[in-house]
Motif scaffolding. Structure first.
Motif, PDB file in Angstrom:
ATOM      1  N   ALA A  37       0.804  -1.050  -0.009  1.00 22.96           N
ATOM      2  CA  ALA A  37       0.395   0.261  -0.370  1.00 22.96           C
ATOM      3  C   ALA A  37       0.473   0.952  -0.158  1.00 22.96           C
ATOM      4  N   VAL A  38       0.259   2.726  -0.576  1.00 19.46           N
ATOM      5  CA  VAL A  38       1.524   3.830  -0.114  1.00 19.46           C
ATOM      6  C   VAL A  38       0.530   4.546   0.777  1.00 19.46           C
ATOM      7  N   ASP A  79       4.966   3.162  -7.741  1.00 17.91           N
ATOM      8  CA  ASP A  79       5.049   1.888  -7.871  1.00 17.91           C
ATOM      9  C   ASP A  79       6.425   0.648  -7.007  1.00 17.91           C
ATOM     10  N   GLY A  80       6.657   1.483  -5.883  1.00 15.73           N
ATOM     11  CA  GLY A  80       7.030   0.260  -5.080  1.00 15.73           C
ATOM     12  C   GLY A  80       6.401  -0.904  -4.525  1.00 15.73           C
ATOM     13  N   ASN A  84       6.961  -4.755  -5.137  1.00 12.81           N
ATOM     14  CA  ASN A  84       7.045  -5.586  -4.236  1.00 12.81           C
ATOM     15  C   ASN A  84       6.200  -7.521  -4.843  1.00 12.81           C
ATOM     16  N   LEU A  85       4.854  -6.830  -5.286  1.00 14.29           N
ATOM     17  CA  LEU A  85       4.014  -7.817  -6.012  1.00 14.29           C
ATOM     18  C   LEU A  85       4.539  -8.756  -6.969  1.00 14.29           C
ATOM     19  N   GLY A 144       2.344   4.169 -13.188  1.00 10.24           N
ATOM     20  CA  GLY A 144       1.756   3.170 -12.407  1.00 10.24           C
ATOM     21  C   GLY A 144       0.368   2.333 -12.761  1.00 10.24           C
ATOM     22  N   THR A 145      -0.585   3.895 -12.225  1.00  8.75           N
ATOM     23  CA  THR A 145      -1.562   3.494 -12.565  1.00  8.75           C
ATOM     24  C   THR A 145      -2.256   2.896 -13.993  1.00  8.75           C
ATOM     25  N   ASN A 146      -3.840   2.876 -13.862  1.00  9.82           N
ATOM     26  CA  ASN A 146      -4.487   2.729 -15.239  1.00  9.82           C
ATOM     27  C   ASN A 146      -4.927   3.261 -16.037  1.00  9.82           C
TER      28      ASN A 146
END
Length: 260
Positions: A37-38, A79-80, A84-85, A144-146
């Motif tokens: 999570a951010v 982006d992290g 990580n995922l 990193g978003t869609n």
């Protein structure tokens, strides 16, 4: 006599070892899920008085409490979270649009709500009047978003310039100083930012693009079993009103009702 003493001692050691294993097994059986999570993604995940709170925090805690897991939050920039995922440093991640492209890399749970995209512009000096007015405009999207893909799918003919930022804070600043014209982002995040944090933006036209949001997992048999558990919990928490209550708490809108 010595043989008897040795036998008793050996039996005692075996009993002690067995007891020790029993005590240790309780802690080893504790189920923990690592969630990426951010730390500053209001209202989904953000820190308040040293505690992580938000819409997704409530949703994930409800799901994993229901199926007997403890949530361990792993906080990085977006982006992290993605890195990580992909590397397996976290098990799953918050606010993840379940797109066909991402489905090639991950398996998803059932969606827990559907997100929409919006374009926003400065409320002080609007540069965009409608979604048919994007030609020649400079729009910001977040790394990193869609949402930029959603915009392209829904408005493929519009000839705008897309600029990728790493931070929403910088995006808000640049829109309000006139450096860029607009911001393509999630409806839910922007609604909360505008209404609760007085961000000087306004949403242009109507939301568009229905994006199911689900929990992503790497493709393993073990994760398939976990996904089945989570799906049962999602159905239960939708039916008993828990998800609607959480949505109303953070947005004053029941996003689940929109799907019905």
């Amino acid at each position: 006599m010595k043989k008897l003493l040795l036998f008793v001692s050996a039996a005692f050691l075996l009993l002690a070892a067995a007891c020790g294993q029993g005590e240790g097994s309780d802690s080893s059986e504790e189920k923990v899920i690592k969630v990426g999570a951010v730390p500053d993604g209001f209202p989904h995940t953000f820190q308040e008085d040293g505690e992580l709170v938000g819409f997704n925090v409530d949703i994930f805690n409800a799901i994993f409490d229901d199926i007997g897991y403890e949530v361990e939050w792993v906080l990085t920039e977006w982006d992290g979270v993605l890195a990580n995922l992909q590397s397996g440093k976290v098990d799953t991640a918050i606010n993840f649009a379940a797109t066909p492209e991402r489905g090639e890399a991950y398996d998803f749970t059932d969606p827990y709500y559907s997100s929409k995209a919006v374009v926003a512009t400065s409320s002080k000096d609007p540069k965009i009047e409608s979604l048919d007015d994007l030609a020649g405009k400079e729009l910001v999207s977040i790394l990193g978003t869609n949402f930029e893909n959603v915009l392209k799918e829904n408005y493929p003919e519009e000839d705008y310039e897309l600029v990728i930022y790493e931070s929403t804070d910088v995006a808000y600043t640049d829109i309000n100083t006139g450096k860029v014209d607009g911001f393509i982002y999630g409806r839910e995040q922007l609604m909360a930012q505008i209404s609760q944090r007085d961000i000087p933006l306004e949403i242009v036209d109507e939301p568009f693009g229905n994006q199911p949001v689900a929990l992503p997992f790497q493709k393993t048999e073990e994760n398939q079993e976990l996904i089945a558990e989570i799906n049962q919990s999602i159905e239960k928490l939708k039916e008993d009103g828990t998800f609607s209550e959480i949505s109303l708490k953070w947005f004053d809108v029941d996003f689940l009702a929109e799907e019905q």
